[in-house]
Design a protein around this motif. Structure first.
Motif, PDB file in Angstrom:
ATOM      1  N   ASP A 189       0.840  -1.196   0.000  1.00 45.83           N
ATOM      2  CA  ASP A 189       0.000   0.000   0.000  1.00 45.83           C
ATOM      3  C   ASP A 189       0.877   1.250   0.000  1.00 45.83           C
ATOM      4  O   ASP A 189       1.778   1.396   0.830  1.00 45.83           O
ATOM      5  N   ALA A 190       0.605   2.150  -0.939  1.00 46.06           N
ATOM      6  CA  ALA A 190       1.410   3.375  -1.037  1.00 46.06           C
ATOM      7  C   ALA A 190       1.259   4.257   0.192  1.00 46.06           C
ATOM      8  O   ALA A 190       2.148   5.056   0.508  1.00 46.06           O
ATOM      9  N   SER A 191       0.153   4.131   0.889  1.00 46.62           N
ATOM     10  CA  SER A 191      -0.107   4.953   2.076  1.00 46.62           C
ATOM     11  C   SER A 191      -0.009   4.090   3.332  1.00 46.62           C
ATOM     12  O   SER A 191      -0.808   3.165   3.521  1.00 46.62           O
ATOM     13  N   TRP A 192       0.955   4.400   4.200  1.00 51.00           N
ATOM     14  CA  TRP A 192       1.068   3.659   5.440  1.00 51.00           C
ATOM     15  C   TRP A 192      -0.157   3.903   6.313  1.00 51.00           C
ATOM     16  O   TRP A 192      -0.648   2.992   6.987  1.00 51.00           O
ATOM     17  N   LYS A 193      -0.691   5.107   6.293  1.00 52.81           N
ATOM     18  CA  LYS A 193      -1.871   5.430   7.095  1.00 52.81           C
ATOM     19  C   LYS A 193      -3.058   4.562   6.678  1.00 52.81           C
ATOM     20  O   LYS A 193      -3.776   4.016   7.521  1.00 52.81           O
ATOM     21  N   HIS A 194      -3.242   4.427   5.367  1.00 53.14           N
ATOM     22  CA  HIS A 194      -4.355   3.603   4.872  1.00 53.14           C
ATOM     23  C   HIS A 194      -4.126   2.129   5.208  1.00 53.14           C
ATOM     24  O   HIS A 194      -5.050   1.416   5.616  1.00 53.14           O
ATOM     25  N   ALA A 195      -2.886   1.657   5.036  1.00 55.66           N
ATOM     26  CA  ALA A 195      -2.578   0.265   5.345  1.00 55.66           C
ATOM     27  C   ALA A 195      -2.827  -0.026   6.827  1.00 55.66           C
ATOM     28  O   ALA A 195      -3.384  -1.074   7.190  1.00 55.66           O
ATOM     29  N   TYR A 196      -2.440   0.915   7.682  1.00 56.74           N
ATOM     30  CA  TYR A 196      -2.641   0.729   9.117  1.00 56.74           C
ATOM     31  C   TYR A 196      -4.129   0.678   9.454  1.00 56.74           C
ATOM     32  O   TYR A 196      -4.574  -0.157  10.260  1.00 56.74           O
ATOM     33  N   HIS A 197      -4.901   1.529   8.816  1.00 58.88           N
ATOM     34  CA  HIS A 197      -6.348   1.533   9.048  1.00 58.88           C
ATOM     35  C   HIS A 197      -6.964   0.196   8.624  1.00 58.88           C
ATOM     36  O   HIS A 197      -7.815  -0.353   9.333  1.00 58.88           O
ATOM     37  N   GLU A 198      -6.537  -0.317   7.471  1.00 58.91           N
ATOM     38  CA  GLU A 198      -7.070  -1.598   6.998  1.00 58.91           C
ATOM     39  C   GLU A 198      -6.629  -2.743   7.901  1.00 58.91           C
ATOM     40  O   GLU A 198      -7.383  -3.692   8.139  1.00 58.91           O
ATOM     41  N   TRP A 199      -5.404  -2.672   8.414  1.00 61.88           N
ATOM     42  CA  TRP A 199      -4.929  -3.704   9.354  1.00 61.88           C
ATOM     43  C   TRP A 199      -5.779  -3.681  10.619  1.00 61.88           C
ATOM     44  O   TRP A 199      -6.169  -4.742  11.120  1.00 61.88           O
ATOM     45  N   PRO A 202     -11.889  -1.708  -0.863  1.00 57.87           N
ATOM     46  CA  PRO A 202     -12.140  -1.457  -2.286  1.00 57.87           C
ATOM     47  C   PRO A 202     -10.887  -1.004  -3.030  1.00 57.87           C
ATOM     48  O   PRO A 202     -10.722  -1.309  -4.205  1.00 57.87           O
ATOM     49  N   GLU A 203     -10.000  -0.267  -2.359  1.00 61.28           N
ATOM     50  CA  GLU A 203      -8.766   0.180  -3.004  1.00 61.28           C
ATOM     51  C   GLU A 203      -7.880  -0.993  -3.405  1.00 61.28           C
ATOM     52  O   GLU A 203      -7.063  -0.896  -4.315  1.00 61.28           O
ATOM     53  N   TYR A 204      -8.004  -2.126  -2.685  1.00 61.90           N
ATOM     54  CA  TYR A 204      -7.209  -3.299  -3.003  1.00 61.90           C
ATOM     55  C   TYR A 204      -7.896  -4.178  -4.050  1.00 61.90           C
ATOM     56  O   TYR A 204      -7.307  -5.133  -4.535  1.00 61.90           O
ATOM     57  N   ALA A 205      -9.141  -3.893  -4.351  1.00 60.75           N
ATOM     58  CA  ALA A 205      -9.907  -4.734  -5.268  1.00 60.75           C
ATOM     59  C   ALA A 205     -10.746  -3.856  -6.193  1.00 60.75           C
ATOM     60  O   ALA A 205     -11.960  -3.774  -6.050  1.00 60.75           O
ATOM     61  N   PRO A 206     -10.125  -3.197  -7.162  1.00 62.05           N
ATOM     62  CA  PRO A 206     -10.855  -2.228  -7.981  1.00 62.05           C
ATOM     63  C   PRO A 206     -11.922  -2.842  -8.876  1.00 62.05           C
ATOM     64  O   PRO A 206     -12.805  -2.139  -9.344  1.00 62.05           O
ATOM     65  N   MET A 207     -11.873  -4.142  -9.129  1.00 64.07           N
ATOM     66  CA  MET A 207     -12.849  -4.739 -10.028  1.00 64.07           C
ATOM     67  C   MET A 207     -13.859  -5.603  -9.280  1.00 64.07           C
ATOM     68  O   MET A 207     -14.401  -6.558  -9.827  1.00 64.07           O
ATOM     69  N   THR A 208     -14.103  -5.289  -8.035  1.00 65.58           N
ATOM     70  CA  THR A 208     -15.241  -5.895  -7.338  1.00 65.58           C
ATOM     71  C   THR A 208     -16.421  -4.931  -7.469  1.00 65.58           C
ATOM     72  O   THR A 208     -16.257  -3.717  -7.443  1.00 65.58           O
TER      73      THR A 208
END
Length: 520
Positions: free
Chosen positions: A66-76, A452-458
């Motif tokens: 993930d290009a954004s550590w903040k976003h990755a941390y939130h998803e974790w 959704p950012e990790y799965a753009p075609m869902t």
């Protein structure tokens, strides 16, 4: 030549022989554990391009890349993956220093696994012979299916083995070198924190080290400070309770273990001898019997756990570690199922200690010449087991890119709906634009397994069905839950016409393809 010169010559030759043996032993002690690290790292690097990431690896990869550590941390925190925060911090640092590729993270897993073996080798060599330690560590680290498989994955289990090895080594050092209470506290706190922040089950395995303090020969003050260190290490998890709960909620795949599962783990997890369960059962039973007889012999000699035994504390940790499958069985039945072979890798490390002990017990009863012969036969057998196990891992666990060819060969330009999330991710990650037709739905009644950012075609099934007139649907039986939820939307509904359009080979499983048209 008189008798004195003859004796002097023999003594000199014996001294040279002993000196040479000492040099060889020192060289082996230095080079062999490093060879474990290099072998696993190189093997992982070479084999990685031959197989695609699978479902669990994608879970880790999304957070690592993930290009954004903040976003990755939130998803974790939301339960995107079940690893500890330290794995993602260290993994992102490794990729920042090298390159962002799954291959790098697989090598990282292998190197961590190898470093765990290096630490274990050095720890065991303080008490057991070079032959015994080399055989036992090779059996677990190089011939065990789980250890090899996890060495080739973008997962946190290699780091977990490394963390447990560091912790056990630190506790043994405190015991055997009588370190100060302050040193005992620092080692207990840092090693426990590293373990629990690699995987939540570090709580259970640091609990083994906590229990071992009951049998420690250290001062009461030192043991108290070690206990405080472990407890504070656990407390560091408090800010991340949300992530633990979210991850536990998502782990629905683990079944409630039975007594048979525990017995099967003890028999099957330690050694692999082909696909025959009977052969593996016999081999596992023979290995456990070999270890048990050796422990009984040491006990009969009166120094298995005697205070004067130099390996006493190490053996205590190993015996407690061998009980961990029973512990996870109880935890599973008291709370949530957590019984899985890869969660129990520290138990196999404990078995490694007891195997080294057992080998030395039996080697002490044979002549040096016979020891050389036994060692040669044992290494030949290990080579066969290692080749067979590696072949099994490649055959059963690796997924080559050619697996995707049948799907990509589906004719036409209509959207293709599939429900196998790992397969869908492989299509998009490895084939890119070629996979533009493939979509995966997530229902409003089911939570999406990734951001959704990790799965753009869902796409939401309701939105898609409202705006699409004609599409292909692959009846993937691997995803029955989602399939039923989606299938009920159009199967038997007079608004839709469902027509069979052939089949597709999905990794050996023949799945029917349907064309779904909206009736005007």
């Amino acid at each position: 030549m008189n008798i004195y010169s003859t004796v002097s010559t023999r003594v000199g030759m014996e001294s040279v022989r002993n000196s040479n043996q000492t040099m060889v032993s020192k060289w082996a002690d230095f080079s062999l554990p490093i060879a474990f690290v290099v072998f696993l790292g190189v093997l992982s690097y070479v084999l990685s391009p031959r197989h695609m990431m699978w479902g669990d690896e994608f879970l880790a990869w999304h957070l690592l890349a993930d290009a954004s550590w903040k976003h990755a941390y939130h998803e974790w925190l939301s339960g995107a993956d079940g690893g500890g925060i330290s794995y993602y911090i260290l993994g992102r640092a490794v990729m920042a220093l090298t390159n962002r590729s799954p291959q790098i993270m697989r090598v990282y897993s292998a190197v961590c696994m190898g470093l765990g073996g290096l630490i274990w080798f050095r720890m065991l060599r303080r008490h057991y012979s070079l032959l015994a330690v080399t055989l036992s560590v090779s059996l677990i680290w190089l011939c065990n299916w789980t250890f090899l498989d996890e060495s080739f994955q973008v997962r946190f289990y290699g780091q977990f083995v490394f963390a447990f090895a560091l912790a056990a080594y630190g506790f043994v050092q405190v015991e055997e070198k009588a370190l100060t209470p302050r040193a005992g506290f620092l080692i207990a706190f840092t090693s426990t924190a590293f373990m629990v922040h690699t995987h939540m089950l570090g709580l259970c395995f640091s609990g083994i080290l906590l229990a071992s303090l009951l049998f420690s020969g250290q001062t009461v003050q030192t043991r108290i400070w070690q206990t405080v260190g472990i407890l504070l290490g656990w407390v560091t998890l408090a800010p991340f309770i949300q992530a633990i709960r979210s991850s536990a909620h998502g782990q629905q795949w683990i079944q409630m273990p039975t007594v048979q599962d525990v017995v099967r783990h003890y028999l099957h997890s330690s050694i692999y001898l082909g696909s025959s369960l009977l052969t593996t059962d016999i081999a596992g039973f023979a290995l456990l019997t070999f270890v048990s007889v050796a422990l009984w012999m040491r006990h009969r000699q009166g120094h298995l756990l005697a205070r004067e035994s130099q390996d006493r504390y190490l053996v205590i940790i190993a015996l407690l570690g061998m009980l961990s499958p029973l512990g996870l069985y109880l935890v599973s039945h008291l709370g949530k199922p957590v019984f899985a072979t890869r969660y129990l890798m520290p138990q196999l490390m404990s078995l490694c200690v007891l195997i080294a002990l057992a080998i030395d017990v039996f080697l002490a009863r044979v002549s040096p010449k016979l020891q050389v012969g036994i060692g040669g036969l044992a290494f030949a057998l290990l080579a066969v087991i290692q080749i067979a196990t590696l072949h099994s891992v490649i055959r059963d666990a690796f997924q080559p890119r050619s697996d995707l060819d049948p799907l990509l060969a589906i004719e036409g330009d209509k959207p293709v709906v599939i429900f196998n999330a790992p397969l869908w991710e492989q299509l998009w990650f490895y084939e890119g634009s070629k996979a533009h037709r493939f979509l995966m739905f997530h229902s409003q009644s089911l939570s999406i397994p990734f951001a959704p950012e990790y799965a753009p075609m869902t796409v939401l099934d309701e939105d898609f069905l409202n705006n699409t007139q004609d599409f292909l649907f692959i009846d993937d039986k691997l995803s029955d839950l989602i399939y039923r939820d989606f299938g009920e939307t159009f199967l038997g509904d007079p608004k839709w016409k469902v027509t069979p359009r052939g089949t597709v080979n999905m990794r050996g499983e023949i799945a029917p393809i349907y064309e779904v048209k909206k009736v005007r």
